[in-house]
Design an enzyme around this catalytic site. Structure first.
Site, PDB file in Angstrom:
ATOM      1  N   GLU A 128     -11.757   2.667   4.311  1.00  0.00           N
ATOM      2  CA  GLU A 128     -12.336   3.562   4.747  1.00  0.00           C
ATOM      3  C   GLU A 128     -13.771   3.892   4.372  1.00  0.00           C
ATOM      4  O   GLU A 128     -14.667   4.585   5.034  1.00  0.00           O
ATOM      5  CB  GLU A 128     -11.351   4.789   4.059  1.00  0.00           C
ATOM      6  CG  GLU A 128     -11.920   6.093   4.457  1.00  0.00           C
ATOM      7  CD  GLU A 128     -11.567   6.604   5.788  1.00  0.00           C
ATOM      8  OE1 GLU A 128     -11.184   5.929   6.450  1.00  0.00           O
ATOM      9  OE2 GLU A 128     -11.890   7.764   6.132  1.00  0.00           O
ATOM     10  N   ASP A 129     -14.136   3.572   2.995  1.00  0.00           N
ATOM     11  CA  ASP A 129     -15.452   3.729   2.389  1.00  0.00           C
ATOM     12  C   ASP A 129     -16.454   2.673   2.473  1.00  0.00           C
ATOM     13  O   ASP A 129     -17.728   2.929   1.843  1.00  0.00           O
ATOM     14  CB  ASP A 129     -15.331   4.295   1.234  1.00  0.00           C
ATOM     15  CG  ASP A 129     -14.402   5.572   0.972  1.00  0.00           C
ATOM     16  OD1 ASP A 129     -14.399   6.277   2.124  1.00  0.00           O
ATOM     17  OD2 ASP A 129     -13.887   5.949  -0.171  1.00  0.00           O
TER      18      ASP A 129
END
Ligand code: MN
Length: 728
Positions: free
Chosen positions: A82-83
Site C-alpha cells: 500500500e505505502d
C-alpha cells in the site's frame, strides 16, 4: 513527552516465534523484518516516530497470539504494498503464495471505507466477508493492525480520530468478539470509547483510578481465599482477577440507569482448573464459601457461546459482600477465552497450518454467507445477511423462501408471523424452527429458518402480549382482544348467571324465551338487553345475586318459598371451597371481583403468590391452575380467563412438601422445629426411609401464601442433613 517505545529487534521477534513454534521457518521472519524495514525507510508516522515501528508492533501482537510464521510475516509486510513501491508479485516471489495472499487480503481490507453511504457500506461488507471467509488469518492480522493504530491514535486530527474510532466500535470490535478475541474487543472498545466520548471516559477513568486500590485489595482477598479453599479440597488451580473494562462498566451504567458506585460487579475472577469435572466441583466449593446471587449462574461449558467460549459463570457475594463474577474454566478453555480463534490454530501442519476441524466447523457460517451471496440480488440484501451474528441488538431470520427479516432481539415466532400477514399472526399456533417444532414463546435466534404453523381455529391470546415484541404484532393482538372481550364476558356472564339462577330454582333458558320477563329484568336492572346483563356479570360489574334478587318477584311464589334466599345458600362447590379455605371470600378475583365460584385444582394446588390462570367450566365456575401447570395448557384456550389473587382475602391452603433428608437420628425433630419456627403447624407427616441411606418425608400443612412457603423451604434447605426440599 518522551515516548517509551519497545521495538523488538529481528532476533527478538524470531526468538519469540521459535518459543512457541520450534519447527517454524523463523529465518523467513528475519527476512520479512529486514525487507519491511528497508521498504519503509525514511517514512514517519504522524507522531514523528519511524513508520517501521508500526508493522513490528503488529507482528509482535500476532506473535503474542502464537499465530504461524506466515501471519507474522504478513503483519511485518502488511503496509508495504500500500505505502511503498513493492508489488504483490514481489511479495509472492520473496515470501511465497501464502504470505502474499495474506498481505493482499489485509491491503484490500484497509481500502474499505465503512463509514459511507448504505450501498457502499454493503459492498464493503461483501468484500470484507469474502476476504475473511477465505482465511481468518487475514482478519486477525487486520484486527492487530487496527489495535496498534488505535493505541497510537492520539496524533490524528480530531476528525480522523472520530471516524476511525466509530468504525472500530461499529465494525472491528464486534468482529473481534465474533472471533472470540475478548481482550482485543475490550481494548478496541475502550480506546474507541475514549476518543468518541473523551469527557465521559475521563470521568469514568477518574472514578476507576480512585477506587482501584480498594478493588485490587478486594481481588487479592478473593484470590487468596479461593486458592486456599480449593487447595484444602485437594484441587490444583490458578486464580486470576481483573477489573472489568471501562466500556462494559459504562454500558452497565446505561442499562441500569445508575452511577459508577452503583455498578456492583466491577471485578471478575478467573479460576483455571485441570479438568471439566474439577470446574463443576470448584463451583460447588465457591457456592459453599460465598452466597451465589440468584439467577446469575450460566453454564457455557455445556452450551458454548457461538465463538467457542466455554466457562462456568456465577456471581457471588464475596468476602466484603461485594458482588464478584467468577468464571471457572479449564486451561484449554482459558486459552480460547484469551486468544479466541487463534487458540485453535494448528501450527506446523503443512506450510500454512490451519484451523482444527472442530473450530473450522464453528466458522462455516462465514463460508455459507459467501455461498449465499450468489442468490442475493443486491449488496444491501447481502449486508442484511452479513449482519448475522455480528450485531447483538437485532436478530436476522429467514422465511421459508429464503428472504431475510430483521427483528429486535427477543422477538418470537408471533412477531415473525405478524410481520408477514395479520391473518398468519392471528392463526399461528407455533413454528417450525430449522425443521424442529418450537413454542410461540421461542426467542428467535440469528440464522433461524422460520416456518409458521397455523390452525384455522386459532385466535390471538392475552399471553401473546408477553411474548410479542414488535409494535405491529402487539397492536394487532390488543385490538383483537378488545373486540372479543365483550363476547367472552357475555359467555362467562351467561354461565355464571345460569349457575346462580339454578340455585334459586329459576331457569335462565325459560327467561331467555320469555321476552316479557327478559324485558322486565332489563328494566329493573337498567340495561338495554339481556346480552348486556351477561356482559356486565362477566365483567364483574354486576353481581349474580343482584340479578337473582331482581328476578325473585318474577318467579312462582311456591318454588321461591320452598328455598331460603339464594344469597344465604351456597352450592356444593362453594361449600367445598369454603371448607378447604376456611374463609368466606374465595380468594380469587375474576375481572377484579370475588363473586365467582372457584375450584382449586389438585394437579398443581395453587397458593396465593403463585401466578395463576382460570378455566371456565360450564356451571361449575372457574377452576384455578398455576400458570406453569401442564394441565392448564391442555385446557381449551377459548375457555381460559385471567384471574388474580384477592389481596384482601386471608386464605389458608393445604400444601405438601417433600423433604429428602439423610436418614439419621434426630433429623426429623430438627425439621419439625424448623416448621414450628416458621409459624407452621404440620397437619400430616409421612416418613419413609429409603435404601440409599436417605429418607423421604411428606409434610402436609396449612399455608397462607407463597412467601410463607418459600420462607419455610429456605429454612429447611439450610438444615444440616436435608438434601432436597420440593413442593409436591
Ligand atoms: Mn497498518
Amino acid at each position: 513527552m518522551l515516548a517509551f517505545l519497545v521495538v523488538l529487534s529481528a532476533g527478538e521477534l524470531a526468538e519469540k516465534v521459535r518459543s512457541y513454534h520450534p519447527s517454524g521457518d523463523v529465518e523467513m521472519v528475519r527476512r520479512a523484518y529486514a525487507y519491511s524495514e528497508l521498504a519503509h525507510e525514511g517514512q514517519k508516522r504522524k507522531s514523528g516516530d519511524p513508520y517501521f515501528i508500526h508493522p513490528v508492533s503488529v507482528a509482535s501482537i500476532i506473535a503474542d497470539m502464537r499465530l504461524d510464521v506466515a501471519s507474522v510475516c504478513a503483519a511485518l509486510l502488511h503496509d508495504v504494498v500500500e505505502d511503498t513501491d513493492v508489488t504483490d508479485a514481489d511479495i509472492e516471489r520473496e515470501f511465497g503464495a501464502d504470505v502474499a495472499f495474506l498481505v493482499d487480503g489485509v491491503t484490500k481490507l484497509s481500502k474499505i471505507n465503512f463509514i459511507s453511504k448504505q450501498d457502499r457500506t454493503a459492498e464493503s461488507f461483501r468484500k470484507l466477508i469474502v476476504a475473511m471467509s477465505r482465511d481468518l488469518r487475514v482478519l486477525v492480522v487486520k484486527l492487530c493492525d487496527r489495535l496498534d493504530n488505535m493505541r497510537t491514535l492520539d496524533h490524528m486530527s480530531d476528525e480522523g480520530k472520530e471516524r476511525i474510532a466509530r468504525e472500530t466500535m461499529d465494525i472491528y470490535a464486534p468482529l473481534a468478539n465474533r472471533l472470540g478475541l475478548a481482550s482485543f474487543r475490550n481494548e478496541l472498545q475502550d480506546l474507541s470509547f475514549k476518543h468518541l466520548y473523551p469527557d465521559v471516559f475521563a470521568d469514568l477513568e477518574r472514578s476507576a483510578v480512585s477506587t482501584a486500590g480498594e478493588r485490587d485489595a478486594g481481588i487479592l482477598r478473593v484470590r487468596q481465599a479461593l486458592t486456599q479453599k480449593l487447595g484444602q479440597q485437594g484441587f490444583a488451580c490458578r486464580v486470576e482477577g481483573r477489573s472489568k473494562h471501562l466500556y462494559s462498566v459504562w454500558r452497565k451504567m446505561h442499562e441500569r440507569q445508575c452511577t459508577y458506585d452503583q455498578v456492583h460487579d466491577l471485578t471478575a475472577v478467573q479460576v483455571v482448573m485441570e479438568s471439566v469435572a474439577d470446574c463443576y466441583a470448584a463451583l460447588g466449593v465457591i457456592h459453599s464459601l460465598w452466597t451465589p446471587v440468584p439467577g446469575r449462574f450460566k453454564d457455557y461449558i455445556a452450551l458454548p457461546k457461538p465463538n467457542m467460549y466455554q466457562s462456568l459463570h456465577t456471581t457471588v457475594f464475596g468476602p466484603s459482600h461485594q458482588r464478584i463474577e467468577v468464571q471457572i474454566r479449564t486451561t484449554e478453555m482459558h486459552g480460547v477465552a484469551e486468544r479466541g480463534v487463534a487458540a485453535h490454530w494448528r501450527l506446523g501442519a503443512g506450510a500454512s497450518g490451519g484451523l482444527d476441524p472442530r473450530a473450522a466447523a464453528q466458522f462455516t457460517w462465514l463460508r455459507q454467507l459467501v455461498e449465499s451471496q450468489d442468490q442475493l440480488k443486491d449488496p444491501t440484501e447481502f449486508l442484511e445477511s452479513v449482519k448475522i451474528d455480528l450485531f447483538q441488538d437485532e436478530v436476522y431470520v429467514f422465511t421459508p423462501k429464503g428472504d431475510v427479516r430483521a427483528f429486535p432481539r427477543g422477538s418470537t415466532p408471533i412477531d415473525f408471523a405478524y410481520s408477514i400477514h395479520t391473518d398468519l399472526g392471528d392463526r399461528c399456533t407455533g413454528a417450525r424452527i430449522n425443521g424442529g417444532i418450537a413454542q410461540l414463546s421461542y426467542k428467535l435466534r440469528n440464522g433461524d429458518l422460520v416456518e409458521v404453523l397455523t390452525s384455522p381455529d386459532q385466535r390471538p391470546h392475552k399471553e401473546w402480549l408477553e411474548w410479542a415484541l414488535t409494535a405491529k404484532a402487539r397492536g394487532r393482538i390488543r385490538g383483537y382482544l378488545r373486540t372479543t372481550q365483550r363476547e367472552k364476558s357475555m359467555k362467562l356472564g351467561h354461565d355464571l348467571l345460569e349457575k346462580a339462577l339454578h340455585e334459586a330454582d329459576i331457569s335462565l333458558g325459560k327467561l331467555e324465551h320469555s321476552s316479557e320477563d327478559a324485558r322486565r329484568l332489563c328494566d329493573a336492572l337498567g340495561y338495554e338487553q339481556l346480552d348486556d346483563v351477561y356482559v356486565h356479570v362477566g365483567y364483574g360489574k354486576l353481581k349474580t345475586s343482584d340479578v337473582v334478587d331482581a328476578l325473585a318477584p318474577l318467579a312462582p311464589e311456591s318454588s321461591r318459598r320452598s328455598l331460603p334466599p339464594a344469597s344465604l345458600r351456597e352450592g356444593r362447590i362453594e361449600a367445598f371451597v369454603r371448607k378447604v379455605t376456611g374463609r368466606n371470600s374465595h380468594g380469587v378475583l375474576l375481572n377484579g371481583v370475588d363473586d365467582v365460584l372457584v375450584r382449586y385444582t389438585k394437579c398443581c394446588n395453587p397458593l396465593p403468590g403463585d401466578e395463576i390462570i382460570g378455566f371456565m367450566t360450564r356451571g361449575r365456575g372457574v377452576t384455578v391452575h398455576r400458570k406453569t401447570c401442564e394441565r392448564a395448557f391442555e385446557t381449551d384456550p377459548e375457555r381460559r380467563v385471567a384471574v388474580s389473587w384477592d389481596p384482601k382475602a386471608k386464605i389458608n391452603r393445604m400444601v405438601q412438601l417433600k423433604v429428602t433428608t439423610a436418614n439419621r437420628p434426630g433429623i426429623l425433630a430438627t425439621v419439625g422445629q424448623t416448621f414450628h419456627g416458621a409459624g407452621i403447624n404440620i397437619s400430616e407427616a409421612a416418613c419413609r426411609a429409603g435404601e440409599d441411606g436417605r429418607a423421604e418425608n411428606l409434610f402436609t400443612f396449612l399455608c397462607a401464601d407463597l412467601a410463607q412457603l418459600k420462607g419455610v423451604m429456605k429454612r429447611l434447605a439450610k438444615v444440616e442433613g436435608v438434601v432436597d426440599v420440593s413442593r409436591t
